[in-house]
Design an enzyme around this catalytic site. Structure first.
Site, short mmCIF file in Angstrom:
data_model
loop_
_atom_site.label_atom_id
_atom_site.label_comp_id
_atom_site.label_asym_id
_atom_site.label_seq_id
_atom_site.Cartn_x
_atom_site.Cartn_y
_atom_site.Cartn_z
N HIS A 105 0.82 -1.22 0.00
CA HIS A 105 0.00 0.00 0.00
C HIS A 105 0.85 1.27 0.00
O HIS A 105 0.34 2.35 -0.24
CB HIS A 105 -0.99 0.00 1.17
N ASP A 135 0.29 -7.57 1.46
CA ASP A 135 0.78 -6.21 1.70
C ASP A 135 2.31 -6.14 1.72
O ASP A 135 2.91 -5.48 2.57
CB ASP A 135 0.21 -5.65 2.99
N SER A 234 4.52 2.66 7.79
CA SER A 234 4.20 1.49 6.97
C SER A 234 5.41 1.02 6.17
O SER A 234 6.06 1.81 5.48
CB SER A 234 3.05 1.81 6.01
#
Length: 387
Positions: A105, A135, A234
């Site tokens: 992402h 992911d 992230s």
């Protein structure tokens, strides 16, 4: 005469007291060594001191070990200006190339990628591949700019309560390479993930066209941590107290999840899962490797009525088949619209996300046993997960 009698009585009482004292001393000397009598106070003080003394020298050495392997992953959707960023780390160097792990992402939809090292030097990155459902993304860079390569640990050896730390770039580029520390709060958490554009209550298991992922939602099995992570963390490394990477930070619970105040409930992908996807990506397998499909669209029990499917009142859990694709794995197994899948092999299925989780743990070519309800009656069928 009276005084003489009183004197004798006093003498007798005194003698009795003396004898009692002597007897008491004899008992003490017989059962308690002298050194314990005189040292007991010291021993008690030493014991208390040992219980309350806490030595905490921090984790600076571990952080130093990983710090220079951590990177900022800057992305651009127009190929000109920065549209967003995340974190990552160099996990491998081969010849003139180095490889960075980050989240899907972070790089999703990007036209160009720049990777910044801890010394401020940036280098262009090339996306090797990524997988939305795990992911995970792999970015290739020139090895000449790499300062260090992360040491990989073992998330399976982590125990709840172990010290962990994260390095990343939360909130703003001004806070690049921020270190936060906490503990492992839980393992094997099934956490619901959802595509940003997801709005439908019907979810495709058709496979093939990746555009169908825009209305998808699924479970991931993750590590739970209380180390503070925020937007921009992230893709960054989660490490143990030895500075070894044990996970990739990818998400957190926010207050909007339960409409109540939530603090420090973050999640990370176990490093073993991430490396498995990375290996598939490096070997040229698109989307982290081929995934098995059923050839159905599904909803949960709560969404059945909205899809014109009437279920018996006693059916509370399961994955409800809304549509079956012609000549699919599901159609060959005899599944029909309205069937409610309640077991995948021996795994209980409470909703379609559980089914997808276990489906993606399988491999193309596997045979699995499906238990389902049709008109309230339990049935079983064998499903061959062909291409």
């Amino acid at each position: 005469m009276e005084n003489k009698k009183s004197g004798v009585q006093a003498l007798v009482v005194t003698a009795i007291i003396v004898l009692v004292v002597i007897a008491g001393i004899a008992v003490v000397l017989n059962y308690v060594p002298l050194n314990e009598i005189f040292n007991s106070q010291t021993k008690i003080q030493e014991k208390v001191s040992k219980e309350v003394t806490v030595t905490d020298e921090g984790i600076a050495d571990a952080v130093e070990k990983l710090y220079d392997a951590t990177v900022v992953v800057k992305v651009s959707k127009d190929g000109k200006s920065i549209s967003g960023w995340g974190s990552g780390f160099v996990y491998k160097r081969e010849n003139n190339a180095a490889y960075v792990l980050t989240n899907h992402h972070v790089i999703d939809g990007s036209k160009s990628i720049d990777v910044e090292m801890s010394n401020g030097v940036s280098t262009p990155g090339t996306l090797i591949g990524s997988d939305e459902f795990s992911d995970v993304a792999v970015v290739k860079i020139d090895a000449s700019s790499v300062l260090a390569v992360a040491e990989i640990g073992d998330s399976e050896k982590l125990r709840v309560g172990d010290t962990v730390f994260a390095i990343g770039t939360p909130v703003s580029l001004d806070y690049s390479f921020t270190v936060t520390r906490g503990i492992l709060s839980g393992k094997n958490r099934l956490v619901e993930m959802k595509s940003s554009s997801s709005s439908s209550d019907v979810y495709s298991f058709f496979g093939g066209n990746r555009d169908q992922k825009s209305t998808d939602t699924w479970y991931m099995k993750l590590l739970q941590i209380d180390a503070s992570i925020n937007s921009g963390n992230s893709g960054g490394p989660l490490a143990n107290c030895n500075g070894q990477v044990v996970g990739i930070t990818n998400s957190k619970l926010s207050s909007s999840y339960s409409q109540t105040s939530i603090e420090n409930i973050g999640f990370a992908i176990p490093i073993e899962d991430a490396l498995e996807v990375a290996e598939n990506v490096e070997n040229g397998k698109d989307n982290g490797g081929e995934k098995p499909t059923l050839g159905v669209s599904m909803t949960d029990v709560a969404g059945a009525k909205a899809n014109n499917i009437e279920l018996p009142d006693e059916v509370k859990n399961g994955a409800v088949v809304v549509e079956v694709m012609n000549d699919s794995n599901a159609s060959r197994a005899g599944l029909k619209a309205g069937d409610v899948i309640i077991k995948y092999d021996n795994y209980e299925i409470t909703d379609f996300k559980h089914l997808k989780y276990y489906l993606f743990k399988s491999k193309v070519g596997d045979k699995v046993r499906i238990t389902y309800l049709r008109d309230g009656k339990e049935k079983t069928t064998e499903l061959n997960l062909k291409n």
